[in-house]
Enzyme design. Structure first.
Site, PDB file in Angstrom:
ATOM      1  N   LYS A 130       8.606  -6.165 -13.265  1.00  0.00           N
ATOM      2  CA  LYS A 130       9.206  -6.526 -11.982  1.00  0.00           C
ATOM      3  C   LYS A 130      10.227  -5.467 -11.619  1.00  0.00           C
ATOM      4  CE  LYS A 130       8.937 -10.062  -9.114  1.00  0.00           C
ATOM      5  NZ  LYS A 130       7.861 -11.043  -8.922  1.00  0.00           N
ATOM      6  N   ASP A 170       7.509  -8.765  -3.069  1.00  0.00           N
ATOM      7  CA  ASP A 170       8.198 -10.007  -3.435  1.00  0.00           C
ATOM      8  C   ASP A 170       9.152 -10.240  -2.261  1.00  0.00           C
ATOM      9  OD1 ASP A 170       8.530 -11.823  -6.055  1.00  0.00           O
ATOM     10  OD2 ASP A 170      10.524 -11.595  -5.211  1.00  0.00           O
TER      11      ASP A 170
HETATM   12  N1  GLU Z   1       5.801 -11.006  -6.522  1.00  0.00           N
HETATM   13  C1  GLU Z   1       4.614 -11.798  -6.748  1.00  0.00           C
HETATM   14  C2  GLU Z   1       4.836 -12.714  -7.924  1.00  0.00           C
HETATM   15  O1  GLU Z   1       5.926 -13.200  -8.110  1.00  0.00           O
HETATM   16  C3  GLU Z   1       3.344 -10.969  -6.801  1.00  0.00           C
HETATM   17  C4  GLU Z   1       3.276  -9.899  -7.836  1.00  0.00           C
HETATM   18  C5  GLU Z   1       2.068  -8.987  -7.729  1.00  0.00           C
HETATM   19  O2  GLU Z   1       1.193  -9.244  -6.887  1.00  0.00           O
HETATM   20  O3  GLU Z   1       2.013  -8.044  -8.495  1.00  0.00           O
HETATM   21  O4  GLU Z   1       3.952 -13.037  -8.678  1.00  0.00           O
END
Ligand code: GLU
Length: 449
Positions: A130, A170
Site C-alpha cells: 500500500k 484508494d
Molecule cells: N485500494 C483498493 C483496496 O483497498 C484496491 C487495491 C488494488 O486494486 O490494488 O483493496
C-alpha cells in the site's frame, strides 16, 4: 483494548507495538488478525518455529520519500510519499495509493497489512502493499494534481514494475490520478508497461468493471451472507456510508439486487430518502461535479440533508460502511442492531472499530470484514493484470460474472475456515485464518526470506 489472545500471540502483539510506536491503526489491524490465530498455531507448530506470524507483521520493504511540487500560485509545496511493500509470497506487491491529509506511516502499514490477507483471500497471485501521500487533492486544480502525481512517480517508479509492485487507487486516487501516474512512469522508463498500475482508463489498458468492482463486490458479499442465512437482499433497506467510488457502486449493485438504499454520507453530513436514493443524480453530483451531498438534496426534493450528523442514526436492515477506517463505533453499532440491522458488509478498510465488531458478533449480526467484503476491487485489478499480460480486453458481462464468482468463493473460503477452526459463522475469524494460511504456506515453501 481489553480482549485477551493466546499468550504466544499476545507476546507477538506486544512486540509489534514496541517496534512500531504510535501507529495505532496498524496495531489495531494486527491485533484483530492475531486474535484469530490461536487455533492455527495449535495445529501448525511449524509456524511458531519459523516465526511466520512475526515475519508477516514485518513489511518486506518500506519506502518514504519527499514529494516537492509547485502550486498554481508558484508556491513550493512539500508532501511525504510512502510505499510499504508488505508481502510478496503470493505475487507482486499489490494495493492502492491513498492521497489524504491523514496519511502517515501507521495508516499505510495498516492498509498494507490488511491487503496481504485480502489479496490472499481472492485466490489470485498477488502479494500485498500500500502507499500514498499526505497530499490533499480537495480544492486542487487538475494542473496541481498532475504536477503532484508526476513528482510522486519520479521517485516511486524505481520501486515498481509489473512483476514487482503494482499500485492502484484508494481514497483520493481515481482514474485522473492513475492517468497522470501512468503517463509519468511511461515517460521515465520508456516502456508501455500496462500491468504496472491498475484502474487505468478503458482506452489505454484499463479493465471493464474495475471502477465498479469494490462497491459491486461489497453488495455481492452482503448478498452471499444473507443467502447463507436463508434469506436475500431483495426488498431490504440499506444504508451505505460515504459517497465516493466504493459507496456509489455499492448503491448501484444493491439496488440491482432488489434492495432500497435509503441513505449515504460525506464528510459534511448525510442524505436520507425513504423512497430510495436517485443514483443518477448522485453520480452526477459526486463523480462529474465533485460536489457535496447538500447539492444532491437541493436537486432531489424527497431527500433530506442532515448536516454534521451520523448516517448510522438511520435504521436499516443492511449496512455497508464504505467511507473510511473507524467510522462506525460501538455506540453506532448498538444503534444499528437495535434498529433491526441483520448484516454488515464492509466496503471500506476497517470501518468498524473493534468495539463495533464486538457488538455485531455478539448480536449475531452477519458481519463481513473489509478484507473479505471489499476484496472485489483488488480482485478485479488482478483481472486487469491478466488482461494486460495477454493483451486482451474482456466484456463487461464476462468480467462481472468473474467478480461475482470471486466474491462467492471469498465468502466460501471464510465460512469454511471459520467452521474448520472452531468458530462457525464467524467471518472475521474465517477471513483471518484463511488469508493467513494461504500466505504462510507460500512463505514456508520459500524458506527463510
Ligand atoms: N485500494 C483498493 C483496496 O483497498 C484496491 C487495491 C488494488 O486494486 O490494488 O483493496
Amino acid at each position: 483494548m481489553t480482549r485477551t489472545v493466546a499468550p504466544l500471540v499476545e507476546a507477538i502483539y506486544e512486540d509489534v507495538v514496541r517496534r512500531n510506536p504510535a501507529e495505532e491503526e496498524f496495531h489495531q489491524a494486527v491485533r484483530e488478525v492475531l486474535e484469530s490465530l490461536g487455533p492455527v498455531l495449535a495445529r501448525h507448530p511449524e509456524y511458531t518455529e519459523l516465526k511466520t506470524i512475526e515475519r508477516i507483521c514485518e513489511p518486506e520493504r518500506q519506502v518514504i520519500f519527499r514529494v516537492p511540487w509547485q502550486d498554481d500560485r508558484g508556491e513550493v509545496q512539500i508532501n511525504r510519499g510512502f510505499r510499504v511493500e508488505f508481502n510478496s509470497a503470493l505475487g507482486p506487491y499489490k494495493g492502492g495509493l491513498r492521497f489524504h491529509p491523514s496519511v502517515y506511516l501507521g495508516i499505510v502499514k495498516f492498509l498494507g497489512f490488511e491487503q496481504v490477507f485480502k489479496n490472499a483471500l481472492t485466490g489470485m497471485p498477488i502479494g500485498g502493499g500500500k502507499g500514498g501521500a499526505d497530499f490533499d487533492p480537495k480544492g486542487r486544480s487538475d494542473g496541481e494534481v498532475m504536477r503532484f502525481c508526476q513528482s510522486f512517480m519520479t521517485e516511486l517508479y524505481r520501486h515498481l514494475g509489473e512483476h514487482t509492485d503494482v499500485p492502484a487507487g484508494d481514497i483520493g486516487v481515481g482514474g485522473r490520478e492513475i492517468g497522470y501516474l501512468f503517463g509519468q512512469y511511461k515517460r521515465i522508463t520508456n516502456r508501455y508497461e500496462s500491468g504496472v498500475l491498475t484502474g487505468k482508463g478503458l482506452t489505454w489498458g484499463g479493465a471493464r468493471v474495475r471502477t465498479e468492482a469494490t462497491g459491486y463486490g461489497a453488495a455481492f458479499f452482503a448478498s452471499e451472507m444473507l443467502t447463507a442465512r436463508g434469506t436475500s437482499l431483495e426488498g431490504r433497506t440499506v444504508v451505505v456510508s460515504g459517497s465516493g467510488n466504493v459507496a456509489l457502486y455499492a448503491v448501484e449493485k444493491a439496488e440491482q439486487l432488489g434492495a432500497r438504499v435509503i441513505a449515504c454520507s460525506d464528510s459534511a453530513g448525510y442524505v436520507v430518502d425513504e423512497g430510495g436514493l436517485d443514483l443518477e443524480v448522485l453520480k452526477q453530483v459526486k463523480e462529474v461535479e465533485r460536489g457535496r451531498l447538500s447539492d444532491y438534496a437541493e436537486r432531489v426534493r424527497s431527500a433530506r440533508h442532515v448536516a454534521g450528523g451520523s448516517v448510522w442514526d438511520v435504521p436499516c436492515e443492511v449496512a455497508v460502511p464504505s467511507a473510511t477506517q473507524n467510522e462506525l463505533d460501538g455506540e453506532a453499532a448498538a444503534r444499528l442492531v437495535r434498529g433491526g440491522c441483520i448484516a454488515v458488509s464492509e466496503g471500506a478498510n476497517m470501518p468498524s472499530t473493534p468495539e463495533a465488531v464486538q457488538v455485531f458478533r455478539s448480536a449475531g449480526t452477519a458481519f463481513g470484514p473489509g478484507k473479505a467484503a471489499n476484496a472485489g476491487g483488488v480482485a478485479t485489478s488482478a483481472l486487469e493484470m491478466q488482461q494486460n499480460a495477454s493483451r486482451d480486453s474482456w466484456t463487461f458481462e464476462h468480467t462481472e460474472a468473474r467478480l461475482e464468482r470471486i466474491m462467492h468463493d471469498v465468502h466460501a473460503r471464510c465460512a469454511e475456515a471459520a467452521e474448520e477452526y472452531g468458530s462457525p459463522g464467524d467471518l472475521v475469524v474465517g477471513a483471518n485464518v484463511a488469508g493467513f494460511l494461504r500466505v504462510a504456506e507460500a512463505m514456508h515453501a520459500h524458506g527463510l526470506v
